[in-house]
Design a protein around this motif. Structure first.
Motif, PDB file in Angstrom:
ATOM      1  N   ILE A  85      23.320  38.186  66.350  1.00 51.46           N
ATOM      2  CA  ILE A  85      23.924  36.844  66.423  1.00 51.46           C
ATOM      3  C   ILE A  85      24.797  36.652  67.657  1.00 51.46           C
ATOM      4  CG2 ILE A  85      23.912  36.667  63.912  1.00 51.46           C
ATOM      5  CD1 ILE A  85      26.949  37.147  63.974  1.00 51.46           C
ATOM      6  N   ARG A  86      25.054  37.717  68.401  1.00 51.83           N
ATOM      7  CA  ARG A  86      25.978  37.641  69.532  1.00 51.83           C
ATOM      8  C   ARG A  86      25.617  36.547  70.537  1.00 51.83           C
ATOM      9  NH1 ARG A  86      27.962  43.071  72.737  1.00 51.83           N
ATOM     10  NH2 ARG A  86      29.683  42.159  73.910  1.00 51.83           N
ATOM     11  N   PRO A  87      24.345  36.405  70.956  1.00 57.49           N
ATOM     12  CA  PRO A  87      24.038  35.339  71.918  1.00 57.49           C
ATOM     13  C   PRO A  87      24.258  33.932  71.368  1.00 57.49           C
ATOM     14  CG  PRO A  87      22.281  36.991  71.833  1.00 57.49           C
ATOM     15  CD  PRO A  87      23.168  37.241  70.664  1.00 57.49           C
ATOM     16  N   LEU A  88      24.331  33.799  70.037  1.00 55.39           N
ATOM     17  CA  LEU A  88      24.468  32.481  69.423  1.00 55.39           C
ATOM     18  C   LEU A  88      25.920  32.079  69.217  1.00 55.39           C
ATOM     19  CD1 LEU A  88      21.759  32.977  66.646  1.00 55.39           C
ATOM     20  CD2 LEU A  88      21.448  31.742  68.803  1.00 55.39           C
ATOM     21  N   LEU A  89      26.851  33.050  69.220  1.00 57.58           N
ATOM     22  CA  LEU A  89      28.231  32.772  68.829  1.00 57.58           C
ATOM     23  C   LEU A  89      28.929  31.812  69.786  1.00 57.58           C
ATOM     24  CD1 LEU A  89      29.337  36.361  67.717  1.00 57.58           C
ATOM     25  CD2 LEU A  89      28.801  34.414  66.252  1.00 57.58           C
ATOM     26  N   ASP A  90      28.767  32.039  71.074  1.00 56.88           N
ATOM     27  CA  ASP A  90      29.478  31.228  72.066  1.00 56.88           C
ATOM     28  C   ASP A  90      28.580  30.199  72.738  1.00 56.88           C
ATOM     29  OD1 ASP A  90      31.841  32.687  71.618  1.00 56.88           O
ATOM     30  OD2 ASP A  90      31.151  34.274  72.960  1.00 56.88           O
ATOM     31  N   LYS A  91      27.438  29.917  72.124  1.00 55.85           N
ATOM     32  CA  LYS A  91      26.507  28.934  72.697  1.00 55.85           C
ATOM     33  C   LYS A  91      26.949  27.536  72.257  1.00 55.85           C
ATOM     34  CE  LYS A  91      21.504  28.027  72.989  1.00 55.85           C
ATOM     35  NZ  LYS A  91      21.475  28.074  74.455  1.00 55.85           N
ATOM     36  N   PRO A  92      27.517  26.735  73.155  1.00 56.90           N
ATOM     37  CA  PRO A  92      28.086  25.439  72.742  1.00 56.90           C
ATOM     38  C   PRO A  92      27.043  24.453  72.214  1.00 56.90           C
ATOM     39  CG  PRO A  92      28.051  25.641  75.138  1.00 56.90           C
ATOM     40  CD  PRO A  92      27.657  26.970  74.594  1.00 56.90           C
ATOM     41  N   ASP A  93      25.813  24.549  72.725  1.00 60.07           N
ATOM     42  CA  ASP A  93      24.772  23.612  72.305  1.00 60.07           C
ATOM     43  C   ASP A  93      23.786  24.276  71.348  1.00 60.07           C
ATOM     44  OD1 ASP A  93      23.840  25.352  74.194  1.00 60.07           O
ATOM     45  OD2 ASP A  93      22.621  23.866  75.275  1.00 60.07           O
ATOM     46  N   ARG A  94      24.278  25.207  70.558  1.00 55.88           N
ATOM     47  CA  ARG A  94      23.412  25.949  69.629  1.00 55.88           C
ATOM     48  C   ARG A  94      22.726  25.004  68.652  1.00 55.88           C
ATOM     49  NH1 ARG A  94      27.000  29.627  66.683  1.00 55.88           N
ATOM     50  NH2 ARG A  94      27.287  27.957  65.177  1.00 55.88           N
ATOM     51  N   SER A  95      21.424  25.134  68.535  1.00 59.27           N
ATOM     52  CA  SER A  95      20.644  24.300  67.624  1.00 59.27           C
ATOM     53  C   SER A  95      20.010  25.173  66.546  1.00 59.27           C
ATOM     54  CB  SER A  95      19.544  23.557  68.390  1.00 59.27           C
ATOM     55  OG  SER A  95      18.593  24.471  68.922  1.00 59.27           O
ATOM     56  N   ARG A  96      19.491  24.536  65.524  1.00 59.51           N
ATOM     57  CA  ARG A  96      18.824  25.292  64.466  1.00 59.51           C
ATOM     58  C   ARG A  96      17.595  26.001  65.017  1.00 59.51           C
ATOM     59  NH1 ARG A  96      19.211  25.660  59.074  1.00 59.51           N
ATOM     60  NH2 ARG A  96      17.369  26.393  57.936  1.00 59.51           N
ATOM     61  N   GLN A  97      16.945  25.387  65.992  1.00 57.58           N
ATOM     62  CA  GLN A  97      15.783  26.018  66.600  1.00 57.58           C
ATOM     63  C   GLN A  97      16.172  27.330  67.288  1.00 57.58           C
ATOM     64  OE1 GLN A  97      12.685  25.210  66.235  1.00 57.58           O
ATOM     65  NE2 GLN A  97      11.887  26.833  67.559  1.00 57.58           N
ATOM     66  N   ASP A  98      17.347  27.339  67.952  1.00 55.31           N
ATOM     67  CA  ASP A  98      17.833  28.568  68.585  1.00 55.31           C
ATOM     68  C   ASP A  98      18.020  29.668  67.545  1.00 55.31           C
ATOM     69  OD1 ASP A  98      17.945  27.350  71.092  1.00 55.31           O
ATOM     70  OD2 ASP A  98      19.987  26.618  70.753  1.00 55.31           O
ATOM     71  N   VAL A  99      18.629  29.306  66.416  1.00 53.53           N
ATOM     72  CA  VAL A  99      18.875  30.288  65.363  1.00 53.53           C
ATOM     73  C   VAL A  99      17.563  30.766  64.760  1.00 53.53           C
ATOM     74  CG1 VAL A  99      20.046  30.718  63.170  1.00 53.53           C
ATOM     75  CG2 VAL A  99      21.118  29.239  64.878  1.00 53.53           C
ATOM     76  N   THR A 100      16.639  29.841  64.565  1.00 50.04           N
ATOM     77  CA  THR A 100      15.344  30.196  63.982  1.00 50.04           C
ATOM     78  C   THR A 100      14.586  31.171  64.882  1.00 50.04           C
ATOM     79  OG1 THR A 100      15.194  28.063  62.843  1.00 50.04           O
ATOM     80  CG2 THR A 100      13.136  29.291  63.157  1.00 50.04           C
ATOM     81  N   GLU A 101      14.543  30.874  66.174  1.00 52.34           N
ATOM     82  CA  GLU A 101      13.823  31.744  67.104  1.00 52.34           C
ATOM     83  C   GLU A 101      14.460  33.125  67.173  1.00 52.34           C
ATOM     84  OE1 GLU A 101      13.721  29.717  70.803  1.00 52.34           O
ATOM     85  OE2 GLU A 101      12.268  28.195  70.129  1.00 52.34           O
ATOM     86  N   ARG A 102      15.800  33.168  67.145  1.00 46.58           N
ATOM     87  CA  ARG A 102      16.480  34.462  67.168  1.00 46.58           C
ATOM     88  C   ARG A 102      16.174  35.243  65.887  1.00 46.58           C
ATOM     89  NH1 ARG A 102      18.313  37.850  71.074  1.00 46.58           N
ATOM     90  NH2 ARG A 102      20.054  39.109  70.335  1.00 46.58           N
ATOM     91  N   GLY A 103      16.118  34.539  64.763  1.00 51.08           N
ATOM     92  CA  GLY A 103      15.800  35.188  63.506  1.00 51.08           C
ATOM     93  C   GLY A 103      14.392  35.746  63.481  1.00 51.08           C
ATOM     94  N   LYS A 104      13.440  34.982  63.995  1.00 49.46           N
ATOM     95  CA  LYS A 104      12.049  35.448  64.028  1.00 49.46           C
ATOM     96  C   LYS A 104      11.903  36.698  64.884  1.00 49.46           C
ATOM     97  CE  LYS A 104       9.688  31.025  63.225  1.00 49.46           C
ATOM     98  NZ  LYS A 104       8.790  30.004  63.819  1.00 49.46           N
ATOM     99  N   LEU A 105      12.669  36.753  65.969  1.00 48.44           N
ATOM    100  CA  LEU A 105      12.575  37.887  66.880  1.00 48.44           C
ATOM    101  C   LEU A 105      12.941  39.194  66.178  1.00 48.44           C
ATOM    102  CD1 LEU A 105      12.122  38.887  69.795  1.00 48.44           C
ATOM    103  CD2 LEU A 105      14.545  38.418  70.243  1.00 48.44           C
ATOM    104  N   PHE A 106      13.873  39.097  65.222  1.00 47.70           N
ATOM    105  CA  PHE A 106      14.331  40.313  64.544  1.00 47.70           C
ATOM    106  C   PHE A 106      13.917  40.364  63.076  1.00 47.70           C
ATOM    107  CE2 PHE A 106      17.152  39.824  68.171  1.00 47.70           C
ATOM    108  CZ  PHE A 106      17.214  41.109  68.668  1.00 47.70           C
TER     109      PHE A 106
END
Length: 625
Positions: A85-106
């Motif tokens: 989750i580290r790349p997502l914590l300080d991402k000001p424009d974080r979207s659900r798509q960003d979280v979804t893609e990061r989740g799929k990767l792992f």
């Protein structure tokens, strides 16, 4: 948010308590000043950052586990989740798509990552990501045997000069798992593991150190990753080139040591610790705590005018390979607060150049003070360093901090072409070419931070309490843990965590694993005076010199009393006794966690001798000489 955080975020929109009323930050005016609006009256005011308090919600704060008692597998799992989750914590424009893609990767569901993000945001502590009890359903973690196979194959097949392909690694893992009777992991899982390896490590192993240096070593005048304040903090020790005197007779006591921390981006000094005690786990922890915590109270206490607006948790701590930096206590504490540790590569001194240049700068200034020893005998000539010594430890600290805040931070730095304070300000607020990072969050739980950075012992609890270095401690909070069996190996007694400040061992801090709280445990015999661990060792040495094969507590404190009598009655004090007296006075003045949680109680019970081998985390500290 109902759960109180351990960090006070200093940014617009944050709710704070100011003058016992609820306010909200609207603007950050300066490094130590913000603009607030009263939530009830809408009245606008400005306030010093040091006057703000964190808002505590209705929910009770979750007690944190003792860092060193968390199982290694759980700790590694928390670190793995944090890296996801580290790349997502300080991402000001974080979207659900960003979280979804990061989740799929792992291989994790989007909602799982959102849960981890929420848990971490509530406290900004790694322990928030520890696996929860009875929550292992659906986990994708492999058995320890499979993890061992994967790690072994990566080391033997991938990180070698043969540069085998990722597919070769996947095939080898599959083969070894099948031979061992395990279901092999999917190839994509192995590829993801390889992607997580540090690039410099991979290149050094596969292409050689020279290729890795070319790709990853810093260019002259820069440091990798130090792109904003507190991104990289360097820390190091050195003896100071000056003889100090005691507070009473103004007689020489010797050279002190300094542990110093510097922000590489701005060259600001963020923390320090000066002592006559040799460097070790204590000095490292004290310097790091000083770097993280605000400095206003210290400046006010010593009447020093000037600003030192440095606080906050560094992203990376850069240190050399000295053993005092390698302790498990420091590693766990850094993991807990999200601090990456980077060791200075052996035989590559340019990696520590910033802190060493700063120490050199301080040395030049110190050479102008009375009692300086200069850098060597040739430079010193016939100057009488001992005879000219005039500053006490407290006076030297005040001189040092005055020089830091009023001179060093304010004058133009040759590598920056601007003062460190100005560079720090630019990093916080930004420039026309680069955005700022904003004010760092302030630590709200100062006492727990100091405990997390304090050396420790492990002991069983007996019916007479606990014994550490022949000294007995007891309080009723220990009663329920007397002779408690180890939950994993019931035929053995359970060992518990005790934190101890070497400067004053009259109290130890017992971690209760049931309620996750530290309790102060005093001497069993509260008539004993407070002493330091170095005084205790010296007293033990003197008692043993009298022919005692085993020194008991009574004999130890009798030897200590004789040492004090010698100091008080001596017509001409030696250097070592003056240093011991000054150490004791200085140690009594340092900040420690408060001990109001429980009432001390003396329990006059006969004391058997503990025969359990002692754990010695203080071995890196020299005895009194």
């Amino acid at each position: 948010m109902n759960t109180p955080s351990t960090m006070l975020q200093l940014q617009p929109g944050t709710a704070v308590i100011y003058q016992n009323r609820l306010h909200r930050i609207t603007h950050v005016l300066d490094l130590d000043e913000v603009l607030l609006v009263d939530e009830e009256t809408d009245q606008v005011c400005h306030a010093k950052v040091s006057a703000l308090e964190a808002v505590v919600g209705n929910a009770q704060p979750a007690n944190r586990p003792e860092l060193l008692q968390v199982l290694d597998k759980d700790w590694e799992e928390a670190k793995r989740r944090y890296e996801i989750i580290r790349p997502l914590l300080d991402k000001p424009d974080r979207s659900r798509q960003d979280v979804t893609e990061r989740g799929k990767l792992f291989g994790h569901h989007t909602n799982t990552l959102y849960e981890w993000i929420q848990r971490y945001d509530d406290s900004h502590l790694l322990t928030a990501l520890l696996p929860r009890t009875r929550s292992d359903k659906g986990t994708t973690k492999f058995a320890p045997e499979i993890e061992t196979i994967i790690q072994a194959v990566v080391e033997s097949e991938y990180l070698t000069k043969q540069r085998k392909s990722q597919q070769k690694v996947c095939d080898e893992v599959r083969k070894r798992c099948l031979h061992a009777g395990f279901e092999p992991p999917h190839d994509n899982t192995i590829r993801n593991r390889l992607k997580q390896l540090a690039g410099e490590q991979v290149m050094a192993k596969r292409k050689g150190r020279k290729a890795a240096d070319h790709a990853y070593s810093p260019i002259e005048g820069s440091f990798p990753g130090a792109e904003w304040p507190l991104a990289v903090v360097q820390i190091d020790h050195t003896p100071l080139d000056i003889i100090l005197v005691d507070d009473i007779d103004r007689r020489p006591v010797g050279r002190p040591w300094i542990t110093l921390a510097i922000d590489v981006f701005s060259r600001m000094v963020v923390g320090f610790y000066v002592s006559f005690d040799p460097p070790g786990a204590l000095s490292t922890g004290q310097c790091l705590a000083n770097a993280i915590l605000p400095k206003e109270a210290w400046l006010a206490k010593h009447g020093i005018k000037g600003e030192w607006p440095c606080w906050g948790v560094p992203a990376k701590l850069h240190m050399d390979n000295a053993k005092e930096f390698r302790g498990n206590m420091l590693k766990r504490a850094c993991d807990e607060y999200g601090i990456d540790i980077e060791w200075r590569p052996v035989a590559r001194p340019h990696f520590g150049g910033h802190i060493e240049r700063l120490l050199g700068t301080f040395a030049k200034e110190i050479h102008t003070l009375p009692g300086t020893t200069f850098s060597n005998t040739r430079e010193r000539g016939d100057y009488d360093s001992v005879g000219k010594a005039a500053l006490t430890l407290t006076e030297f600290e005040e001189w040092l901090v005055t020089f830091i805040v009023s001179v060093y931070h304010q004058r133009v730095h040759s590598s920056l072409n601007m003062p460190p304070m100005e560079k720090y300000r630019q990093g916080v607020f930004g420039t026309k070419d680069a955005p700022g990072r904003g004010l760092p969050a302030r630590m709200t739980d100062e006492n727990r931070l100091r405990l997390d950075l304090m050396p420790y012992e492990e002991r069983t609890v007996q019916d007479y309490g606990v014994v550490i270095d022949e000294i007995h401690y007891y309080h009723d909070v220990l009663r329920r843990w007397i002779n408690a069996p180890d939950p994993v190996a019931p035929k053995y007694k359970r060992k518990f965590m005790f934190r101890r400040d070497p400067r004053d061992i009259s109290t130890v801090w017992f971690y209760d694993p049931e309620v996750n709280i530290y309790y102060p445990i005093p001497y069993r015999n509260t008539s004993h005076p407070p002493i330091s661990i170095w005084e205790m060792r010296e007293a033990k040495r003197r008692a043993e010199a009298d022919g005692r094969r085993h020194v008991e507590e009574r004999e130890l404190f009798e030897a200590y009393d004789r040492m004090r009598e010698i100091e008080q009655t001596a017509q001409t004090k030696t250097l070592s006794t003056r240093r011991a007296a000054l150490r004791r006075k200085h140690n009594q003045e340092v900040p420690r966690p408060p001990a109001e949680q429980v009432e001390p109680k003396t329990v006059p019970i006969p004391m058997p001798i503990q025969t359990t081998p002692a754990i010695l985390p203080f071995d890196e500290m020299d005895d009194l000489t």
